[in-house]
Design a protein around this motif. Sequence first.
Motif, short mmCIF file in Angstrom:
data_model
loop_
_atom_site.label_atom_id
_atom_site.label_comp_id
_atom_site.label_asym_id
_atom_site.label_seq_id
_atom_site.Cartn_x
_atom_site.Cartn_y
_atom_site.Cartn_z
N TYR A 38 0.84 -1.20 0.00
CA TYR A 38 0.00 0.00 0.00
C TYR A 38 0.88 1.25 0.00
O TYR A 38 2.06 1.19 0.32
N GLN A 39 0.27 2.38 -0.35
CA GLN A 39 0.93 3.69 -0.37
C GLN A 39 0.12 4.66 0.50
O GLN A 39 -1.00 4.35 0.89
N PRO A 40 0.65 5.84 0.79
CA PRO A 40 -0.10 6.82 1.59
C PRO A 40 -1.45 7.21 1.00
O PRO A 40 -2.37 7.57 1.73
N THR A 41 -1.61 7.10 -0.33
CA THR A 41 -2.88 7.44 -0.96
C THR A 41 -3.85 6.26 -1.04
O THR A 41 -5.00 6.42 -1.48
N GLY A 53 -4.58 5.29 3.76
CA GLY A 53 -3.17 5.41 4.10
C GLY A 53 -2.55 4.11 4.59
O GLY A 53 -3.22 3.28 5.21
N THR A 54 -1.29 3.96 4.31
CA THR A 54 -0.54 2.75 4.64
C THR A 54 -0.66 2.38 6.12
O THR A 54 -0.95 1.24 6.47
#
Length: 132
Positions: A38-41, A53-54
């Motif tokens: 996952y990524q912050p978005t 968010g991650t």
Amino acid sequence: METERCHEQEQVEVVGKAFVDHYYNLFDNDRSSLASLYQPTSMLTFEGQKIVGTGDISCKLNSLPFGNSKHTISTIDSQPSAYGGGIVVFVSGSLQLPGEEHQLRFSQMFHLIPTQDGSFFVQNDFFRLNYG
């Protein structure tokens, strides 16, 4: 043109299956490692609860009230998304939880986005148990 489209669909299917195998292997054996997908978005909708968010997604997945689990995949459907190089993956299957006699049916959908290093991250993730 038709041959090119068929080849693209085959690649999408291969990537979708490889992702699904990797995701559920991590979920069942090393759940804390899922954060790397996952990524912050990234966004997760888990049984109607929206998480962004991650860190928050990782916290949710790692705080589920069961330790070991075993996913059995029934179907994997993959399509290219309108986002350049993205892939939408729809999964159905069964989930066996410790101490439970019956498996739970589930559906999950992922929107995978390519990264600059040639891998993918999960932008969108929807999970639902299927009752009835």
